[in-house]
Write a protein that holds these residues in place. Structure first.
Motif, PDB file in Angstrom:
ATOM      1  N   HIS A  99       0.789  -1.231   0.000  1.00  0.00           N
ATOM      2  CA  HIS A  99       0.000   0.000   0.000  1.00  0.00           C
ATOM      3  C   HIS A  99       0.823   1.284   0.000  1.00  0.00           C
ATOM      4  O   HIS A  99       0.297   2.354  -0.307  1.00  0.00           O
ATOM      5  N   TYR A 100       2.097   1.178   0.370  1.00  0.00           N
ATOM      6  CA  TYR A 100       2.912   2.383   0.495  1.00  0.00           C
ATOM      7  C   TYR A 100       4.262   2.218  -0.189  1.00  0.00           C
ATOM      8  O   TYR A 100       4.755   1.100  -0.360  1.00  0.00           O
ATOM      9  N   SER A 101       4.870   3.352  -0.549  1.00  0.00           N
ATOM     10  CA  SER A 101       6.208   3.334  -1.134  1.00  0.00           C
ATOM     11  C   SER A 101       7.233   3.038  -0.042  1.00  0.00           C
ATOM     12  O   SER A 101       6.915   3.099   1.157  1.00  0.00           O
ATOM     13  N   PHE A 102       8.444   2.743  -0.447  1.00  0.00           N
ATOM     14  CA  PHE A 102       9.511   2.467   0.521  1.00  0.00           C
ATOM     15  C   PHE A 102       9.699   3.640   1.475  1.00  0.00           C
ATOM     16  O   PHE A 102       9.805   3.448   2.698  1.00  0.00           O
ATOM     17  N   GLU A 103       9.729   4.857   0.940  1.00  0.00           N
ATOM     18  CA  GLU A 103       9.935   6.044   1.768  1.00  0.00           C
ATOM     19  C   GLU A 103       8.794   6.244   2.757  1.00  0.00           C
ATOM     20  O   GLU A 103       9.004   6.662   3.901  1.00  0.00           O
ATOM     21  N   GLU A 104       7.577   5.939   2.325  1.00  0.00           N
ATOM     22  CA  GLU A 104       6.419   6.079   3.215  1.00  0.00           C
ATOM     23  C   GLU A 104       6.452   5.042   4.338  1.00  0.00           C
ATOM     24  O   GLU A 104       6.130   5.346   5.490  1.00  0.00           O
ATOM     25  N   VAL A 105       6.894   3.842   4.016  1.00  0.00           N
ATOM     26  CA  VAL A 105       6.960   2.777   5.017  1.00  0.00           C
ATOM     27  C   VAL A 105       7.978   3.121   6.103  1.00  0.00           C
ATOM     28  O   VAL A 105       7.816   2.738   7.268  1.00  0.00           O
ATOM     29  N   LEU A 106       9.001   3.882   5.749  1.00  0.00           N
ATOM     30  CA  LEU A 106      10.016   4.293   6.725  1.00  0.00           C
ATOM     31  C   LEU A 106       9.424   5.025   7.925  1.00  0.00           C
ATOM     32  O   LEU A 106      10.001   5.012   9.015  1.00  0.00           O
ATOM     33  N   GLU A 107       8.269   5.652   7.718  1.00  0.00           N
ATOM     34  CA  GLU A 107       7.653   6.455   8.775  1.00  0.00           C
ATOM     35  C   GLU A 107       6.866   5.626   9.781  1.00  0.00           C
ATOM     36  O   GLU A 107       6.488   6.122  10.844  1.00  0.00           O
ATOM     37  N   PHE A 108       6.617   4.353   9.456  1.00  0.00           N
ATOM     38  CA  PHE A 108       5.841   3.512  10.364  1.00  0.00           C
ATOM     39  C   PHE A 108       6.718   2.984  11.496  1.00  0.00           C
ATOM     40  O   PHE A 108       7.916   2.750  11.315  1.00  0.00           O
ATOM     41  N   GLU A 109       6.099   2.783  12.653  1.00  0.00           N
ATOM     42  CA  GLU A 109       6.830   2.357  13.842  1.00  0.00           C
ATOM     43  C   GLU A 109       7.573   1.048  13.628  1.00  0.00           C
ATOM     44  O   GLU A 109       8.711   0.873  14.069  1.00  0.00           O
ATOM     45  N   ALA A 111       8.904  -0.110  10.998  1.00  0.00           N
ATOM     46  CA  ALA A 111      10.082   0.071  10.148  1.00  0.00           C
ATOM     47  C   ALA A 111      11.272   0.582  10.952  1.00  0.00           C
ATOM     48  O   ALA A 111      12.438   0.329  10.594  1.00  0.00           O
ATOM     49  N   LYS A 112      10.993   1.285  12.044  1.00  0.00           N
ATOM     50  CA  LYS A 112      12.059   1.856  12.859  1.00  0.00           C
ATOM     51  C   LYS A 112      12.803   0.802  13.673  1.00  0.00           C
ATOM     52  O   LYS A 112      13.798   1.109  14.331  1.00  0.00           O
ATOM     53  N   ARG A 113      12.324  -0.426  13.600  1.00  0.00           N
ATOM     54  CA  ARG A 113      13.000  -1.534  14.274  1.00  0.00           C
ATOM     55  C   ARG A 113      14.131  -2.102  13.412  1.00  0.00           C
ATOM     56  O   ARG A 113      14.828  -3.029  13.817  1.00  0.00           O
ATOM     57  N   TYR A 114      14.260  -1.567  12.216  1.00  0.00           N
ATOM     58  CA  TYR A 114      15.320  -1.989  11.291  1.00  0.00           C
ATOM     59  C   TYR A 114      16.152  -0.770  10.901  1.00  0.00           C
ATOM     60  O   TYR A 114      15.680   0.375  10.967  1.00  0.00           O
ATOM     61  N   THR A 115      17.378  -0.997  10.462  1.00  0.00           N
ATOM     62  CA  THR A 115      18.155   0.089   9.876  1.00  0.00           C
ATOM     63  C   THR A 115      17.614   0.334   8.474  1.00  0.00           C
ATOM     64  O   THR A 115      16.922  -0.522   7.902  1.00  0.00           O
ATOM     65  N   ARG A 116      17.928   1.479   7.915  1.00  0.00           N
ATOM     66  CA  ARG A 116      17.465   1.785   6.557  1.00  0.00           C
ATOM     67  C   ARG A 116      17.989   0.746   5.568  1.00  0.00           C
ATOM     68  O   ARG A 116      17.277   0.323   4.653  1.00  0.00           O
ATOM     69  N   ILE A 147       1.620  -7.165  16.136  1.00  0.00           N
ATOM     70  CA  ILE A 147       2.716  -6.196  15.977  1.00  0.00           C
ATOM     71  C   ILE A 147       2.149  -4.810  15.680  1.00  0.00           C
ATOM     72  O   ILE A 147       2.553  -3.806  16.280  1.00  0.00           O
ATOM     73  N   MET A 148       1.206  -4.734  14.752  1.00  0.00           N
ATOM     74  CA  MET A 148       0.625  -3.451  14.349  1.00  0.00           C
ATOM     75  C   MET A 148      -0.054  -2.741  15.510  1.00  0.00           C
ATOM     76  O   MET A 148      -0.024  -1.512  15.613  1.00  0.00           O
ATOM     77  N   GLY A 149      -0.683  -3.516  16.387  1.00  0.00           N
ATOM     78  CA  GLY A 149      -1.405  -2.924  17.508  1.00  0.00           C
ATOM     79  C   GLY A 149      -0.559  -2.720  18.744  1.00  0.00           C
ATOM     80  O   GLY A 149      -1.058  -2.230  19.766  1.00  0.00           O
ATOM     81  N   GLY A 150       0.723  -3.100  18.669  1.00  0.00           N
ATOM     82  CA  GLY A 150       1.614  -2.907  19.801  1.00  0.00           C
ATOM     83  C   GLY A 150       1.422  -3.905  20.933  1.00  0.00           C
ATOM     84  O   GLY A 150       1.848  -3.672  22.068  1.00  0.00           O
ATOM     85  N   PHE A 151       0.798  -5.026  20.636  1.00  0.00           N
ATOM     86  CA  PHE A 151       0.595  -6.056  21.657  1.00  0.00           C
ATOM     87  C   PHE A 151       1.905  -6.768  21.989  1.00  0.00           C
ATOM     88  O   PHE A 151       2.175  -7.112  23.137  1.00  0.00           O
ATOM     89  N   LEU A 152       2.713  -7.005  20.955  1.00  0.00           N
ATOM     90  CA  LEU A 152       3.977  -7.725  21.101  1.00  0.00           C
ATOM     91  C   LEU A 152       5.079  -7.009  20.323  1.00  0.00           C
ATOM     92  O   LEU A 152       4.813  -6.376  19.293  1.00  0.00           O
ATOM     93  N   ASP A 153       6.312  -7.127  20.816  1.00  0.00           N
ATOM     94  CA  ASP A 153       7.459  -6.645  20.040  1.00  0.00           C
ATOM     95  C   ASP A 153       7.783  -7.652  18.950  1.00  0.00           C
ATOM     96  O   ASP A 153       8.257  -7.301  17.877  1.00  0.00           O
TER      97      ASP A 153
END
Length: 279
Positions: A99-109, A111-116, A147-153
């Motif tokens: 649903h989103y471009s690579f750059e847009e996905v970077l903004e999701f929580e 995605a921040k669990r990985y390096t660029r 994961i999306m709802g923050g129930f589990l890491d």
């Protein structure tokens, strides 16, 4: 692995191949001595499908001699195949990349669990379908929601996501997420889950949605319903579905003596073999 063992054992004998999720339905049919045609819902983690994809969200019209796959959950890519089962964040990324471009996905929580660099590699793997089979697995959708709802890491063992979501279910919440059933394909609006922040709301709406889907399809069929597969070990989901069946006078069967997960499929294999040989 069991298929490899069967081939070695069979040698010159007749080797019957039975699809994994169809066998889930057969196991329940065997418990109740059902040979008539039924509408079977097989929701679980994963199993090889006839088309080479990883199935896990299937609806069959079937009897003891064969089946027709009439509905399935919309396919999405399982990044890294079995690695996505151990790293459920990859399941979420597979849905986001649709649903989103690579750059847009970077903004999701998530995605921040990985390096660029790591994320770029995973995007390339997804984009080129490298070791990223298509899956219709409801079990993987549970992983994604956790994961999306923050129930589990991360999901640490099979079925953990279902147990956690169940613990947050609020029977006072009657809402569901939007879904469509078109041309035999079931699609839940998974992206809208990210718009909700309350865990009780997310868990309740997701489980309500799955129950709504099962009931909607069942109401449009005159066949008795069989439920099987590990996902239906989720007591909350099962109770929601059964309650809907009872209110709508739908005949249904759920195993009581035979395990709903993969432990039970050997009986289904034998049930198929018995009717193959005798008919």
């Amino acid at each position: 692995e069991s298929s490899k063992i069967a081939k070695e054992m069979a040698k010159d004998a007749l080797l019957l191949k039975v699809q994994h999720h169809y066998t889930h339905i057969l196991s329940t049919m065997a418990e109740y001595d059902i040979t008539q045609k039924v509408l079977g819902f097989a929701f679980d983690g994963s199993g090889l499908g006839d088309d080479g994809c990883v199935w896990g969200g299937e609806v069959f019209k079937c009897d003891a001699k064969g089946y027709e796959r009439v509905y399935h959950f919309k396919y999405f890519k399982l990044i890294g195949s079995t690695k996505a089962i151990k790293d459920a964040k990859r399941v979420v990324l597979g849905l986001l990349f649709e649903h989103y471009s690579f750059e847009e996905v970077l903004e999701f929580e998530v995605a921040k669990r990985y390096t660029r660099e790591e994320l770029k590699m995973l995007h390339n793997v997804w984009e080129k379908s490298i070791n990223s089979p298509l899956t219709s697995s409801v079990g993987r959708l549970f992983d994604a929601v956790s994961i999306m709802g923050g129930f589990l890491d991360d999901v640490n063992y099979d079925g953990e996501a279902g147990l956690v979501l169940e613990s947050f279910y609020d029977k006072g919440i009657k809402e569901s997420y939007n879904y469509t059933i078109k041309n035999g394909e079931i699609e839940i609006d998974m992206i809208s889950i990210l718009k909700d922040s309350d865990k009780h709301l997310i868990a309740s709406k997701f489980l309500n949605t799955l129950a709504d889907i099962v009931l909607s399809i069942s109401k449009n069929s005159k066949l008795p319903v069989v439920l099987s597969g590990g996902v239906f070990q989720n007591t909350t989901l099962l109770n929601l579905v059964v309650d809907g069946f009872r209110k709508n006078s739908i005949i249904y069967y759920i195993s009581k003596e035979i395990a709903l997960n993969d432990e039970g499929i050997s009986l289904g294999q034998m049930w198929y073999g018995l009717h193959f040989v005798t008919h």
